[in-house]
Design a protein around this motif. Structure first.
Motif, PDB file in Angstrom:
ATOM      1  N   UNK A   1      52.098  44.484  27.986  1.00 48.92           N
ATOM      2  CA  UNK A   1      52.015  43.424  26.982  1.00 48.92           C
ATOM      3  C   UNK A   1      52.011  42.038  27.620  1.00 48.92           C
ATOM      4  N   UNK A   2      52.702  41.881  28.738  1.00 50.17           N
ATOM      5  CA  UNK A   2      52.828  40.569  29.368  1.00 50.17           C
ATOM      6  C   UNK A   2      51.602  40.166  30.166  1.00 50.17           C
ATOM      7  N   UNK A   3      50.955  41.131  30.821  1.00 48.89           N
ATOM      8  CA  UNK A   3      49.878  40.793  31.754  1.00 48.89           C
ATOM      9  C   UNK A   3      48.518  41.317  31.322  1.00 48.89           C
ATOM     10  N   UNK A   4      48.481  42.146  30.283  1.00 50.06           N
ATOM     11  CA  UNK A   4      47.238  42.804  29.896  1.00 50.06           C
ATOM     12  C   UNK A   4      47.202  44.184  30.523  1.00 50.06           C
TER      13      UNK A   4
ATOM     14  N   UNK B   1      44.344  47.310  33.654  1.00 47.28           N
ATOM     15  CA  UNK B   1      44.341  47.887  34.994  1.00 47.28           C
ATOM     16  C   UNK B   1      45.621  48.683  35.275  1.00 47.28           C
ATOM     17  N   UNK B   2      46.125  49.380  34.271  1.00 48.96           N
ATOM     18  CA  UNK B   2      47.219  50.309  34.485  1.00 48.96           C
ATOM     19  C   UNK B   2      48.602  49.718  34.513  1.00 48.96           C
ATOM     20  N   UNK B   3      48.798  48.509  33.982  1.00 46.34           N
ATOM     21  CA  UNK B   3      50.109  47.868  34.067  1.00 46.34           C
ATOM     22  C   UNK B   3      51.174  48.632  33.293  1.00 46.34           C
ATOM     23  N   UNK B   4      50.818  49.168  32.115  1.00 48.44           N
ATOM     24  CA  UNK B   4      51.801  49.906  31.309  1.00 48.44           C
ATOM     25  C   UNK B   4      52.266  51.162  32.026  1.00 48.44           C
ATOM     26  N   UNK B   5      51.329  51.919  32.569  1.00 48.48           N
ATOM     27  CA  UNK B   5      51.674  53.149  33.278  1.00 48.48           C
ATOM     28  C   UNK B   5      52.475  52.839  34.544  1.00 48.48           C
TER      29      UNK B   5
ATOM     30  N   UNK C   1      43.441  16.526  46.451  1.00 44.54           N
ATOM     31  CA  UNK C   1      44.244  17.687  46.857  1.00 44.54           C
ATOM     32  C   UNK C   1      44.316  18.685  45.708  1.00 44.54           C
ATOM     33  N   UNK C   2      44.654  19.921  46.043  1.00 42.48           N
ATOM     34  CA  UNK C   2      44.618  21.013  45.066  1.00 42.48           C
ATOM     35  C   UNK C   2      45.996  21.652  44.948  1.00 42.48           C
ATOM     36  N   UNK C   3      46.436  21.871  43.712  1.00 37.26           N
ATOM     37  CA  UNK C   3      47.656  22.632  43.435  1.00 37.26           C
ATOM     38  C   UNK C   3      47.235  23.994  42.893  1.00 37.26           C
ATOM     39  N   UNK C   4      47.780  25.052  43.472  1.00 32.48           N
ATOM     40  CA  UNK C   4      47.439  26.420  43.077  1.00 32.48           C
ATOM     41  C   UNK C   4      48.659  27.113  42.502  1.00 32.48           C
ATOM     42  N   UNK C   5      48.493  27.753  41.353  1.00 34.79           N
ATOM     43  CA  UNK C   5      49.522  28.640  40.818  1.00 34.79           C
ATOM     44  C   UNK C   5      48.882  29.999  40.574  1.00 34.79           C
ATOM     45  N   UNK C   6      49.605  31.064  40.917  1.00 36.57           N
ATOM     46  CA  UNK C   6      49.118  32.428  40.721  1.00 36.57           C
ATOM     47  C   UNK C   6      49.991  33.097  39.669  1.00 36.57           C
ATOM     48  N   UNK C   7      49.414  33.405  38.530  1.00 33.04           N
ATOM     49  CA  UNK C   7      50.208  33.947  37.432  1.00 33.04           C
ATOM     50  C   UNK C   7      49.645  35.274  36.946  1.00 33.04           C
ATOM     51  N   UNK C   8      50.526  36.197  36.537  1.00 37.49           N
ATOM     52  CA  UNK C   8      50.049  37.427  35.901  1.00 37.49           C
ATOM     53  C   UNK C   8      50.086  37.340  34.378  1.00 37.49           C
ATOM     54  N   UNK C   9      50.722  36.302  33.824  1.00 38.37           N
ATOM     55  CA  UNK C   9      51.113  36.325  32.422  1.00 38.37           C
ATOM     56  C   UNK C   9      50.028  35.816  31.484  1.00 38.37           C
ATOM     57  N   UNK C  10      49.772  36.579  30.449  1.00 38.05           N
ATOM     58  CA  UNK C  10      48.778  36.209  29.457  1.00 38.05           C
ATOM     59  C   UNK C  10      49.131  34.891  28.772  1.00 38.05           C
TER      60      UNK C  10
ATOM     61  N   UNK D   1      44.664  42.580  38.899  1.00 42.49           N
ATOM     62  CA  UNK D   1      45.047  43.581  37.911  1.00 42.49           C
ATOM     63  C   UNK D   1      45.732  43.026  36.689  1.00 42.49           C
ATOM     64  N   UNK D   2      45.714  41.689  36.506  1.00 39.98           N
ATOM     65  CA  UNK D   2      46.330  41.065  35.334  1.00 39.98           C
ATOM     66  C   UNK D   2      45.342  40.108  34.682  1.00 39.98           C
TER      67      UNK D   2
END
Length: 263
Positions: free
Chosen positions: A210-213, A216-220, A81-90, A114-115
């Motif tokens: 800073x948190x996600x990279x 792809x425009x995260x700061x703006x 079985x597979x466990x999936x986590x989706x994270x934006x954090x560096x 975008x992260x």
């Protein structure tokens, strides 16, 4: 993750995801049964930056941790079985799921659109549900050694997007369990505003880059979000932007999916 949280998720997953190499539940009737996840039975191996193409052509990157033979180091046959986590954090390491891998699960760490090293434009939970449903389908049908049964796991951002992923995947999907923690129920009233008054969390978007990279425009995006709130724009009020991001808004729909959920 706290040990108790890991044990609780594993206990739920042991029931739901057949094929996992975990001990059987105690014979004592629930809720009096005592269960232990047991000692590790596998080693781990990590495949980094595996591309998964979304239906719109955007390429998201996932890291996959597989169980291996403790003696030879070779990849274990499975299926698992597979466990999936989706994270934006560096700062979220892809080895964070090794506790589960060592007990008979494949662990997929997907970088949110975008992260990190995933493509696409950054947004605040704008695409996580649809993308998550497509990642789940990929993990169930195309991932090597997968047995087709998926659990979602993670906290904070990685907890909230489990709800939207489950809804996007719909009933009778490969998702057999959810374990969102530190995710709340009312994003606007619990987290960003208190009685309509902005909280310190309102400054969090200023750290998106800073948190996600910031490829792809995260700061703006974060700056624009804070500017709009400070100016009394739509996102300063409990309107559609927040409602579609608050689990409490669609609690009934989640319940109707009949997926066991540890919150």
């Amino acid at each position: 993750m706290k040990r108790s949280s890991r044990a609780a998720l594993l206990a739920a997953a042991a029931i739901l995801l057949s094929g996992a190499a975990v001990p059987a539940l105690a014979s004592t009737p629930f809720p009096g049964g005592v269960w232990s996840p047991g000692n590790p039975t596998y080693g781990t191996a990590l495949d980094k930056s595996v591309p998964v193409t979304m239906s719109d052509g955007t390429v998201l990157m996932v890291d996959v941790s597989y169980p291996t033979d403790l003696h030879t180091g070779a990849r274990a046959k499975g299926p698992f079985p597979v466990i999936v986590t989706q994270t934006p954090y560096l700062g979220n390491p892809s080895t964070a799921g090794d506790y589960f891998v060592q007990r008979g699960y494949i662990y997929v760490t997907a970088s949110v659109r975008g992260t990190r090293n995933s493509g696409g434009e950054f947004s605040f939970f704008g695409n996580d549900g649809k993308d998550g449903a497509e990642i789940v389908q990929w993990a169930a049908t195309k991932l090597q050694n997968s047995n087709g049964k998926i659990a979602l796991q993670g906290g904070s951002w990685s907890g909230l997007n489990q709800y939207t992923t489950a809804l996007a995947a719909g009933k009778n999907s490969p998702i057999k369990a959810l374990a969102p923690f530190c995710a709340g129920a009312e994003f606007y009233r619990e987290t960003y505003f208190a009685g309509g008054i902005p909280t310190q969390t309102g400054q969090f978007p200023l750290g998106f880059g800073a948190a996600v990279g910031n490829n792809h425009g995260a700061t703006a995006y974060g700056q624009a979000m804070v500017d709009e709130i400070n100016a009394g724009g739509p996102r300063a009020y409990d309107r559609d932007f927040w409602k579609v991001r608050s689990p409490g808004t669609f609690a009934r729909q989640l319940a109707d999916l009949d997926i066991p959920t540890l919150i």
